[in-house]
Structure formats: structure tokens, C-alpha cells
Design a protein around this motif. Structure first.
Motif, mmCIF file in Angstrom:
data_model
loop_
_atom_site.group_PDB
_atom_site.id
_atom_site.type_symbol
_atom_site.label_atom_id
_atom_site.label_comp_id
_atom_site.label_asym_id
_atom_site.label_seq_id
_atom_site.Cartn_x
_atom_site.Cartn_y
_atom_site.Cartn_z
ATOM 1 N N LYS A 80 -41.456 43.730 9.836
ATOM 2 C CA LYS A 80 -41.478 42.850 10.998
ATOM 3 C C LYS A 80 -42.787 42.071 10.990
ATOM 4 O O LYS A 80 -43.731 42.439 10.281
ATOM 5 C CB LYS A 80 -41.396 43.676 12.292
ATOM 6 C CG LYS A 80 -40.145 44.521 12.405
ATOM 7 C CD LYS A 80 -40.053 45.204 13.756
ATOM 8 C CE LYS A 80 -40.969 46.409 13.829
ATOM 9 N NZ LYS A 80 -40.735 47.222 15.034
ATOM 10 N N GLU A 81 -42.841 41.030 11.782
ATOM 11 C CA GLU A 81 -44.109 40.299 11.884
ATOM 12 C C GLU A 81 -45.187 41.241 12.404
ATOM 13 O O GLU A 81 -44.971 42.006 13.347
ATOM 14 C CB GLU A 81 -43.960 39.092 12.812
ATOM 15 C CG GLU A 81 -43.128 37.978 12.209
ATOM 16 C CD GLU A 81 -43.162 36.714 13.054
ATOM 17 O OE1 GLU A 81 -44.242 36.352 13.549
ATOM 18 O OE2 GLU A 81 -42.089 36.098 13.207
ATOM 19 N N LYS B 291 -47.668 40.742 14.154
ATOM 20 C CA LYS B 291 -48.086 40.517 15.545
ATOM 21 C C LYS B 291 -47.351 41.443 16.507
ATOM 22 O O LYS B 291 -47.849 41.736 17.599
ATOM 23 C CB LYS B 291 -47.885 39.062 15.941
ATOM 24 C CG LYS B 291 -46.442 38.607 16.084
ATOM 25 C CD LYS B 291 -46.373 37.154 16.501
ATOM 26 C CE LYS B 291 -44.924 36.682 16.656
ATOM 27 N NZ LYS B 291 -44.871 35.245 17.000
ATOM 28 N N GLU B 292 -46.172 41.936 16.096
ATOM 29 C CA GLU B 292 -45.442 42.872 16.950
ATOM 30 C C GLU B 292 -46.186 44.191 17.116
ATOM 31 O O GLU B 292 -45.928 44.946 18.059
ATOM 32 C CB GLU B 292 -44.039 43.120 16.396
ATOM 33 C CG GLU B 292 -43.130 41.900 16.454
ATOM 34 C CD GLU B 292 -41.694 42.212 16.101
ATOM 35 O OE1 GLU B 292 -41.255 43.369 16.321
ATOM 36 O OE2 GLU B 292 -40.997 41.310 15.591
ATOM 37 N N PHE B 293 -47.112 44.466 16.194
ATOM 38 C CA PHE B 293 -47.933 45.675 16.278
ATOM 39 C C PHE B 293 -49.324 45.383 16.847
ATOM 40 O O PHE B 293 -50.159 46.283 16.940
ATOM 41 C CB PHE B 293 -48.077 46.315 14.892
ATOM 42 C CG PHE B 293 -46.785 46.812 14.319
ATOM 43 C CD1 PHE B 293 -46.260 48.041 14.701
ATOM 44 C CD2 PHE B 293 -46.083 46.053 13.404
ATOM 45 C CE1 PHE B 293 -45.063 48.503 14.166
ATOM 46 C CE2 PHE B 293 -44.893 46.501 12.858
ATOM 47 C CZ PHE B 293 -44.375 47.725 13.236
ATOM 48 N N ASN C 132 -51.766 34.824 13.085
ATOM 49 C CA ASN C 132 -50.497 35.435 12.690
ATOM 50 C C ASN C 132 -49.551 34.380 12.161
ATOM 51 O O ASN C 132 -49.612 33.214 12.566
ATOM 52 C CB ASN C 132 -49.837 36.152 13.872
ATOM 53 C CG ASN C 132 -50.462 37.492 14.148
ATOM 54 O OD1 ASN C 132 -51.258 37.629 15.076
ATOM 55 N ND2 ASN C 132 -50.122 38.486 13.357
ATOM 56 N N GLU D 175 -49.016 52.925 16.054
ATOM 57 C CA GLU D 175 -49.079 52.959 17.517
ATOM 58 C C GLU D 175 -50.542 52.946 17.970
ATOM 59 O O GLU D 175 -51.348 53.778 17.540
ATOM 60 C CB GLU D 175 -48.380 54.212 18.056
ATOM 61 C CG GLU D 175 -48.284 54.240 19.568
ATOM 62 C CD GLU D 175 -47.489 55.430 20.079
ATOM 63 O OE1 GLU D 175 -47.586 55.711 21.279
ATOM 64 O OE2 GLU D 175 -46.778 56.073 19.274
ATOM 65 N N THR E 263 -54.463 48.206 16.874
ATOM 66 C CA THR E 263 -54.571 46.755 17.007
ATOM 67 C C THR E 263 -55.885 46.311 16.396
ATOM 68 O O THR E 263 -56.899 47.011 16.514
ATOM 69 C CB THR E 263 -54.514 46.318 18.484
ATOM 70 O OG1 THR E 263 -55.606 46.927 19.191
ATOM 71 C CG2 THR E 263 -53.209 46.732 19.126
#
Length: 198
Positions: free
Chosen positions: A140-141, A143-145, A154, A169, A172
Motif C-alpha cells: 500500500k502507499e 502514507k497510509e502508515f 509521498n 503500528e 511514523t
């Protein structure tokens, strides 16, 4: 299509892997920009000598004994706001002989290497790649994390995937890969002279 065999790269494969990587990535329109049609074969050459390189995730694909593909992995990290680092995997180059593309070789290399990486206990993979190809494997991109590039941006081509649930989790920050991915164009051009002229 004949069966694809995947095994670890051996020293005897180095030259052939670099040749196929050169074929896989060569583009004439890159010559004015970087002085050579690709630099990924030089990246493959230098990565093997780096402290970030992971030999146990360096796989080749063969069909009837012919080497037709390769994928390499290296260590990278996410730098959190407090300055600490969370280690992740990076991969690339992923190379397949041009005349054999779209026959499942790249997919076989990805699925096998991700499976082994998970078994070895690696938690996540972050990398730059084709945004329309890699989501099929679960990417996934980034940025989703909440993860950005090292320069704070991004893109759809900047992707991440957890191999172990929850590994990203609360992670960042900014992503950093081996400095070798900033390929020296002059050295790559010189190295290319060791290969047959295209």
C-alpha cells in the motif's frame, strides 16, 4: 511456460545477474540523463558489498537451468520523530529478462522472497516501485502508515507492507534506504564499459 526454479544467488551467478539486470532496465532515453542506458546493474554489483545487503534474500529464478530473473534485498529504516530507528526491508532491483516478462517470473520471485523474509522474522518492507504492479502482493502507499520519504514527501510509487501484523503500528517518520541507491552516474558509466556495447 516451463517451471520456474528459485534459489539463492551464488558467486558464480554475479556476472550473469548483472547482465540480465542491464537488459531488464536498459532504456536509450536514459543515456542523456545519466550517461548510460541504466545503472541498476551497477547497483546490483555494489549492493553485494554493502553492510545493508541481505544475502539470504538474494534470489535468482531459473527456467531449464537458464538464469532469467533476480531480486535483492537490503536493510533500511524509518527514523521516528524522537530520532530512534525502526528497521525495515527494502528490495530492488527486481529484474526479469525482457523477452520473458509477463510470464510470472517476477511474481514468483516476489512471493518466494516475501515468504522467506517473513519466516526469517523481518517485519516490514518499504520501497519505491511501480504503483500499479506491487499492490497485488499486498503493498500500500506508505502514507497510509504515516511514513514519508527521507525528504518528507509521498508518492503512489512509495509503498510499504507489513510482513508481521502490527510491525508498523505507531511507526511514523522518514524512510532511509542504503546510500548506494543514489547511484553514482560516473561510476555506473565506467562500470558499464565492462559489458558488451549496446
Amino acid at each position: 511456460m516451463n517451471d520456474i526454479t528459485i534459489r539463492l544467488e551464488e558467486e558464480k551467478d554475479y556476472r550473469e545477474v548483472e547482465l540480465l539486470t542491464r537488459e531488464a532496465f536498459w532504456r536509450e532515453d536514459r543515456i542523456p540523463k545519466i550517461g548510460v542506458g541504466c545503472d541498476e546493474h551497477y547497483l546490483a554489483h555494489t549492493l553485494r558489498t554493502s553492510k545493508e545487503f541481505i544475502p539470504e534474500l538474494d534470489f535468482v529464478a531459473e527456467i531449464n537451468g537458464r538464469l532469467v530473473g533476480n531480486v535483492m534485498y537490503s536493510m533500511a529504516f524509518v527514523e521516528l520523530p524522537d530520532g530512534t530507528h525502526h528497521n525495515v526491508l527494502n528490495f530492488g532491483p527486481l529484474s526479469v529478462l525482457p523477452e520473458l516478462k509477463k510470464q510470472g517470473i517476477g511474481s514468483a520471485l516476489m512471493r518466494h522472497s516475501l515468504k522467506i523474509a517473513t519466516k526469517l522474522g523481518y517485519g516490514s518492507v518499504i520501497f519505491f516501485g511501480h504503483a500499479t504492479y506491487y499492490p497485488r502482493f499486498g503493498f500500500k502507499e506508505a502514507k497510509e502508515f504515516g511514513i514519508t520519504t527521507s525528504w518528507g514527501e509521498n508518492y503512489p510509487s512509495f509503498m510499504a507492507m507489513e510482513l508481521i501484523y502490527g510491525d508498523l503500528e505507531g511507526i511514523t517518520g522518514k524512510y532511509y534506504e542504503s546510500p548506494l541507491y543514489e547511484v553514482n552516474a560516473i561510476k555506473a558509466t565506467e562500470y558499464d564499459k565492462l559489458f558488451p556495447k549496446k
